[in-house]
Design a protein around this motif. Structure first.
Motif, short mmCIF file in Angstrom:
data_model
loop_
_atom_site.label_atom_id
_atom_site.label_comp_id
_atom_site.label_asym_id
_atom_site.label_seq_id
_atom_site.Cartn_x
_atom_site.Cartn_y
_atom_site.Cartn_z
N ALA A 7 -6.47 -37.26 -10.32
CA ALA A 7 -7.56 -36.67 -11.07
C ALA A 7 -7.75 -35.21 -10.70
O ALA A 7 -8.10 -34.64 -11.65
N ALA A 8 -7.83 -34.70 -9.59
CA ALA A 8 -7.89 -33.36 -9.22
C ALA A 8 -6.67 -32.54 -9.78
O ALA A 8 -6.97 -31.49 -10.26
N ARG A 16 -7.34 -32.23 -13.79
CA ARG A 16 -8.44 -31.13 -13.94
C ARG A 16 -7.77 -29.85 -13.99
O ARG A 16 -8.00 -29.07 -14.72
N ARG A 17 -6.72 -29.57 -13.10
CA ARG A 17 -5.89 -28.25 -12.96
C ARG A 17 -5.17 -28.09 -14.27
O ARG A 17 -5.05 -27.28 -14.69
N LEU A 74 -6.11 -29.09 -17.11
CA LEU A 74 -6.92 -29.08 -18.07
C LEU A 74 -7.44 -27.50 -18.10
O LEU A 74 -7.43 -26.91 -18.95
N GLU A 75 -7.69 -27.02 -16.79
CA GLU A 75 -8.22 -25.78 -16.56
C GLU A 75 -7.04 -24.73 -17.12
O GLU A 75 -7.30 -23.65 -17.64
N ALA A 111 -12.72 -23.28 -17.11
CA ALA A 111 -14.11 -23.93 -16.65
C ALA A 111 -15.05 -22.84 -17.19
O ALA A 111 -14.69 -21.62 -17.20
N SER A 141 -15.63 -27.46 -21.74
CA SER A 141 -14.45 -27.65 -20.71
C SER A 141 -15.03 -28.40 -19.62
O SER A 141 -14.31 -29.19 -18.91
N ASP A 142 -16.38 -27.92 -19.20
CA ASP A 142 -16.89 -29.00 -18.00
C ASP A 142 -17.10 -30.27 -18.44
O ASP A 142 -16.99 -31.29 -17.16
N ALA A 155 -13.77 -31.74 -17.94
CA ALA A 155 -13.06 -32.05 -16.72
C ALA A 155 -13.98 -33.33 -15.99
O ALA A 155 -13.39 -34.18 -15.47
N LEU A 180 -12.04 -36.34 -18.00
CA LEU A 180 -11.02 -36.55 -17.51
C LEU A 180 -10.93 -36.88 -16.15
O LEU A 180 -9.94 -38.01 -15.90
N SER A 181 -11.53 -36.84 -15.15
CA SER A 181 -11.62 -37.32 -13.91
C SER A 181 -11.76 -38.76 -13.95
O SER A 181 -11.44 -39.73 -13.24
#
Length: 141
Positions: A27-28, A31-32, A34-35, A40, A45-46, A49, A52-53
């Motif tokens: 999950a982490a 998120r990276r 996605l960034e 963010a 975007s938030d 995140a 997506l997690s």
């Protein structure tokens, strides 16, 4: 083997895909990814995140196979973020909501509720018996 279902924002200005080991830290890592396409700071975007997690965590917890696929895209014209997670389980399980406990006492099983509440649209697309994509779209609106 990778099945494809790229996020479908027609005027997508940035996108990324990756294959991740089906482990707790996926999950982490997602998120990276996605960034890299949607930094963010915006509401879309938030929210993406968080969702997506949740979707990646469900794939890690309930699916099969050694890896999952993650695809993300951002349409800069309207701020839409689209994400999809592929795993090799061809159907959605019932997850943590099975059993006799009242819903308000469950400690897990809120991920699909979050998709319902926060995504502009979401769904599941099966790829024969190869697996499924769980996808969602969020906007800045």
């Amino acid at each position: 083997m990778t099945a494809t279902l790229a996020p479908t924002a027609a005027s997508c200005t940035s996108s990324a895909t990756t294959s991740l080991p089906r482990r707790a830290r996926a999950a982490a890592q997602a998120r990276r990814v996605l960034e890299t396409v949607s930094p963010a700071g915006s509401a879309a975007s938030d929210t993406a995140a968080l969702l997506l997690s949740e979707v990646v965590s469900n794939a890690v917890r309930y699916a099969q196979g050694a890896t999952i696929e993650v695809a993300v895209a951002r349409d800069d014209a309207d701020g839409t973020v689209t994400a999809a997670v592929f795993d090799s389980a061809a159907s959605m399980g019932r997850g943590a909501r099975r059993g006799d406990a009242p819903l308000d006492e469950l400690e897990t099983g809120r991920g699909l509720d979050l998709l319902d509440a926060l995504a502009a649209d979401w769904g599941v697309t099966t790829v024969g018996d190869l697996g499924k994509w769980v996808w969602f779209r969020v906007t800045d609106h």
